[in-house]
Motif scaffolding. Structure first.
Motif, PDB file in Angstrom:
ATOM      1  N   ARG A  27      38.137  61.491  41.442  1.00 18.60           N
ATOM      2  CA  ARG A  27      37.919  62.511  40.091  1.00 18.60           C
ATOM      3  C   ARG A  27      37.247  61.527  39.266  1.00 18.60           C
ATOM      4  NH1 ARG A  27      41.797  64.312  43.537  1.00 18.60           N
ATOM      5  NH2 ARG A  27      42.471  66.140  43.497  1.00 18.60           N
ATOM      6  N   GLU A  28      37.224  60.240  39.580  1.00 18.56           N
ATOM      7  CA  GLU A  28      36.558  59.243  37.967  1.00 18.56           C
ATOM      8  C   GLU A  28      35.517  58.202  39.042  1.00 18.56           C
ATOM      9  OE1 GLU A  28      38.291  58.417  35.022  1.00 18.56           O
ATOM     10  OE2 GLU A  28      40.266  59.377  35.946  1.00 18.56           O
ATOM     11  N   THR A  29      34.823  58.149  38.214  1.00 19.14           N
ATOM     12  CA  THR A  29      33.497  57.381  38.946  1.00 19.14           C
ATOM     13  C   THR A  29      33.500  55.759  38.667  1.00 19.14           C
ATOM     14  OG1 THR A  29      32.437  57.447  36.662  1.00 19.14           O
ATOM     15  CG2 THR A  29      31.923  59.189  37.911  1.00 19.14           C
ATOM     16  N   ASP A  30      35.143  55.333  37.759  1.00 18.55           N
ATOM     17  CA  ASP A  30      35.264  54.512  37.183  1.00 18.55           C
ATOM     18  C   ASP A  30      35.858  53.501  38.315  1.00 18.55           C
ATOM     19  OD1 ASP A  30      34.290  54.378  34.899  1.00 18.55           O
ATOM     20  OD2 ASP A  30      36.263  54.693  33.752  1.00 18.55           O
ATOM     21  N   THR A  31      35.940  52.408  38.653  1.00 22.75           N
ATOM     22  CA  THR A  31      36.743  51.721  39.657  1.00 22.75           C
ATOM     23  C   THR A  31      37.977  51.796  39.077  1.00 22.75           C
ATOM     24  OG1 THR A  31      35.037  50.101  40.034  1.00 22.75           O
ATOM     25  CG2 THR A  31      37.708  49.596  40.652  1.00 22.75           C
ATOM     26  N   VAL A  32      39.073  52.205  40.474  1.00 28.48           N
ATOM     27  CA  VAL A  32      40.127  52.762  40.444  1.00 28.48           C
ATOM     28  C   VAL A  32      40.950  51.300  41.419  1.00 28.48           C
ATOM     29  CG1 VAL A  32      42.259  54.459  40.754  1.00 28.48           C
ATOM     30  CG2 VAL A  32      39.743  54.846  40.906  1.00 28.48           C
ATOM     31  N   ALA A  33      41.854  50.650  40.492  1.00 31.13           N
ATOM     32  CA  ALA A  33      43.122  49.616  41.400  1.00 31.13           C
ATOM     33  C   ALA A  33      44.263  50.017  41.791  1.00 31.13           C
ATOM     34  CB  ALA A  33      43.718  47.875  40.355  1.00 31.13           C
ATOM     35  N   ALA A  34      44.511  50.123  43.050  1.00 31.23           N
ATOM     36  CA  ALA A  34      46.355  50.776  43.173  1.00 31.23           C
ATOM     37  C   ALA A  34      46.448  49.307  43.061  1.00 31.23           C
ATOM     38  CB  ALA A  34      46.701  50.828  45.023  1.00 31.23           C
ATOM     39  N   LEU A  35      48.181  49.427  42.018  1.00 31.84           N
ATOM     40  CA  LEU A  35      48.224  47.888  41.722  1.00 31.84           C
ATOM     41  C   LEU A  35      49.933  47.753  42.694  1.00 31.84           C
ATOM     42  CD1 LEU A  35      48.435  48.168  37.595  1.00 31.84           C
ATOM     43  CD2 LEU A  35      46.801  46.465  40.041  1.00 31.84           C
ATOM     44  N   GLY A  36      50.711  48.403  43.320  1.00 29.71           N
ATOM     45  CA  GLY A  36      51.032  48.215  44.522  1.00 29.71           C
ATOM     46  C   GLY A  36      52.902  48.378  43.754  1.00 29.71           C
ATOM     47  N   GLY A  37      52.859  49.219  42.915  1.00 25.03           N
ATOM     48  CA  GLY A  37      53.779  49.061  42.156  1.00 25.03           C
ATOM     49  C   GLY A  37      54.172  49.337  40.573  1.00 25.03           C
ATOM     50  N   THR A  38      54.865  49.504  40.466  1.00 24.12           N
ATOM     51  CA  THR A  38      55.556  48.568  39.165  1.00 24.12           C
ATOM     52  C   THR A  38      55.130  47.390  38.390  1.00 24.12           C
ATOM     53  OG1 THR A  38      57.685  49.502  38.572  1.00 24.12           O
ATOM     54  CG2 THR A  38      56.199  51.278  37.684  1.00 24.12           C
ATOM     55  N   SER A  39      56.137  46.639  39.940  1.00 25.07           N
ATOM     56  CA  SER A  39      55.919  45.394  39.942  1.00 25.07           C
ATOM     57  C   SER A  39      54.360  44.612  39.150  1.00 25.07           C
ATOM     58  CB  SER A  39      56.392  44.959  40.593  1.00 25.07           C
ATOM     59  OG  SER A  39      55.317  45.235  41.420  1.00 25.07           O
ATOM     60  N   GLY A  40      53.185  44.827  39.465  1.00 27.12           N
ATOM     61  CA  GLY A  40      51.855  44.617  39.517  1.00 27.12           C
ATOM     62  C   GLY A  40      51.522  45.086  38.247  1.00 27.12           C
ATOM     63  N   MET A  41      52.019  45.933  37.027  1.00 28.48           N
ATOM     64  CA  MET A  41      51.978  46.183  36.231  1.00 28.48           C
ATOM     65  C   MET A  41      52.227  45.543  34.901  1.00 28.48           C
ATOM     66  SD  MET A  41      51.899  50.698  35.632  1.00 28.48           S
ATOM     67  CE  MET A  41      50.644  51.137  36.255  1.00 28.48           C
ATOM     68  N   ALA A  42      53.689  45.478  35.192  1.00 28.14           N
ATOM     69  CA  ALA A  42      54.646  44.429  34.635  1.00 28.14           C
ATOM     70  C   ALA A  42      54.582  43.000  34.171  1.00 28.14           C
ATOM     71  CB  ALA A  42      56.384  45.083  35.106  1.00 28.14           C
ATOM     72  N   THR A  43      53.879  42.418  35.747  1.00 27.27           N
ATOM     73  CA  THR A  43      53.532  40.908  35.323  1.00 27.27           C
ATOM     74  C   THR A  43      52.628  40.157  35.131  1.00 27.27           C
ATOM     75  OG1 THR A  43      52.188  40.464  37.332  1.00 27.27           O
ATOM     76  CG2 THR A  43      54.617  41.245  38.270  1.00 27.27           C
ATOM     77  N   GLY A  44      51.564  40.615  34.790  1.00 24.73           N
ATOM     78  CA  GLY A  44      50.614  40.473  33.522  1.00 24.73           C
ATOM     79  C   GLY A  44      49.557  39.267  34.661  1.00 24.73           C
ATOM     80  N   GLU A  45      49.797  38.976  36.213  1.00 24.23           N
ATOM     81  CA  GLU A  45      49.114  38.036  36.520  1.00 24.23           C
ATOM     82  C   GLU A  45      47.487  38.325  36.878  1.00 24.23           C
ATOM     83  OE1 GLU A  45      52.336  36.519  40.238  1.00 24.23           O
ATOM     84  OE2 GLU A  45      51.552  37.955  40.000  1.00 24.23           O
ATOM     85  N   LEU A  46      47.285  40.212  37.028  1.00 26.07           N
ATOM     86  CA  LEU A  46      45.923  40.389  36.850  1.00 26.07           C
ATOM     87  C   LEU A  46      45.144  40.692  35.442  1.00 26.07           C
ATOM     88  CD1 LEU A  46      46.687  42.730  39.787  1.00 26.07           C
ATOM     89  CD2 LEU A  46      45.731  40.214  39.906  1.00 26.07           C
ATOM     90  N   ASP A  47      46.005  39.596  34.545  1.00 20.95           N
ATOM     91  CA  ASP A  47      45.304  40.247  33.175  1.00 20.95           C
ATOM     92  C   ASP A  47      44.289  39.691  32.727  1.00 20.95           C
ATOM     93  OD1 ASP A  47      47.401  42.373  32.572  1.00 20.95           O
ATOM     94  OD2 ASP A  47      48.733  40.523  31.549  1.00 20.95           O
ATOM     95  N   GLY A  48      44.302  38.344  33.398  1.00 19.96           N
ATOM     96  CA  GLY A  48      42.753  38.020  33.224  1.00 19.96           C
ATOM     97  C   GLY A  48      41.176  38.717  33.988  1.00 19.96           C
ATOM     98  N   TYR A  49      41.782  39.440  35.264  1.00 19.84           N
ATOM     99  CA  TYR A  49      40.396  39.739  35.773  1.00 19.84           C
ATOM    100  C   TYR A  49      40.271  41.440  34.684  1.00 19.84           C
ATOM    101  CZ  TYR A  49      38.627  42.946  38.978  1.00 19.84           C
ATOM    102  OH  TYR A  49      37.941  43.863  40.180  1.00 19.84           O
ATOM    103  N   PHE A  50      41.903  41.534  34.452  1.00 21.30           N
ATOM    104  CA  PHE A  50      41.059  43.130  33.787  1.00 21.30           C
ATOM    105  C   PHE A  50      40.450  42.304  32.469  1.00 21.30           C
ATOM    106  CE2 PHE A  50      45.851  44.097  35.714  1.00 21.30           C
ATOM    107  CZ  PHE A  50      45.316  44.808  37.548  1.00 21.30           C
ATOM    108  N   GLN A  51      40.459  42.255  31.447  1.00 22.41           N
ATOM    109  CA  GLN A  51      40.477  41.847  30.466  1.00 22.41           C
ATOM    110  C   GLN A  51      38.692  41.744  30.792  1.00 22.41           C
ATOM    111  OE1 GLN A  51      41.866  37.885  29.196  1.00 22.41           O
ATOM    112  NE2 GLN A  51      43.363  39.099  28.129  1.00 22.41           N
ATOM    113  N   GLY A  52      37.994  41.228  31.693  1.00 23.63           N
ATOM    114  CA  GLY A  52      36.307  41.889  31.856  1.00 23.63           C
ATOM    115  C   GLY A  52      36.209  43.196  31.735  1.00 23.63           C
ATOM    116  N   PHE A  53      37.021  43.754  32.401  1.00 26.11           N
ATOM    117  CA  PHE A  53      36.567  44.873  32.353  1.00 26.11           C
ATOM    118  C   PHE A  53      36.391  46.525  30.217  1.00 26.11           C
ATOM    119  CE2 PHE A  53      37.774  44.570  36.206  1.00 26.11           C
ATOM    120  CZ  PHE A  53      36.926  45.574  37.073  1.00 26.11           C
ATOM    121  N   HIS A  54      35.202  46.849  30.357  1.00 28.88           N
ATOM    122  CA  HIS A  54      34.722  47.302  28.709  1.00 28.88           C
ATOM    123  C   HIS A  54      35.784  47.797  28.554  1.00 28.88           C
ATOM    124  CE1 HIS A  54      31.176  45.601  28.819  1.00 28.88           C
ATOM    125  NE2 HIS A  54      30.763  46.086  29.947  1.00 28.88           N
TER     126      HIS A  54
END
Length: 196
Positions: A86-113
């Motif tokens: 339903r979206e044209t944006d890139t979609v990422a599955a983080l593998g649960g709330t632990s993937g949201m809570a840790t911050g390990e991927l924040d450096g990558y996320f920051q590159g998106f507008h």
């Protein structure tokens, strides 16, 4: 089957798929509902993960932040698939709330507008979305829940997908997108949403 890999693996492999660091096997029945992979009494489960999922994600769409229109974050594969349809944006599955809570991927996320977190409506989902928003900033991150359902997958099951009356313009646009370098699966995903 869903492949999880660190962001650098997605980026270096594009437009091919990366070597996964983890694979999630999700069992469903003929109608797509969760099912056990073997009888429950014999240790049956609806989902099994093999490998290392820490610091990894499953991407559906353009992995390069500077090229992607935006990023939509979801907890699991079913949610990510429903959003990617339903979206044209890139979609990422983080593998649960632990993937949201840790911050390990924040450096990558920051590159998106633009980043949208579509959280499950439960306490853990809302807390995970708020954690990402706090870390990355409320100017960049929009956090939402689905009003009529517990999560995006449930909402998609309720809403369904509209019928497509004429596939030819979609096929033509997908061919153009493939000529521009998109893999077939991403060209089809973009075309079906942009031409509808």
């Amino acid at each position: 089957m869903a492949a999880f890999a660190p962001p650098h693996a997605w980026l270096s492999a594009w437009p091919r798929l990366p070597q996964p660091s983890a694979v999630e096997l999700i069992s469903v029945d003929g109608s797509g509902a969760p099912a056990f992979d073997r009888p429950e009494g014999k240790g049956g489960r609806s989902k099994r993960t093999y490998g290392i999922r820490t610091g990894a994600l499953c991407l559906l769409g353009e992995p390069r932040p500077e090229v992607a229109a935006g990023l939509v974050l979801a907890e699991g594969i079913a949610d990510a698939l429903s959003l990617a349809a339903r979206e044209t944006d890139t979609v990422a599955a983080l593998g649960g709330t632990s993937g949201m809570a840790t911050g390990e991927l924040d450096g990558y996320f920051q590159g998106f507008h633009r980043i949208k977190v579509v959280a499950d409506s439960d306490i853990a989902g809302v807390a995970g979305a708020r954690a990402i928003r706090r870390r990355l900033g409320s100017q960049r991150v929009k956090a939402v829940t689905i009003g009529n359902a517990d999560d995006p997958a449930d909402a998609a099951a309720i809403e369904g997908i509209p019928d497509i009356e004429d596939l030819e313009p979609i096929r033509e646009f997908a061919a153009d997108l493939r000529d521009e370098g998109l893999p077939s699966w991403e060209a089809a995903r973009q075309a079906i949403q942009l031409v509808r």
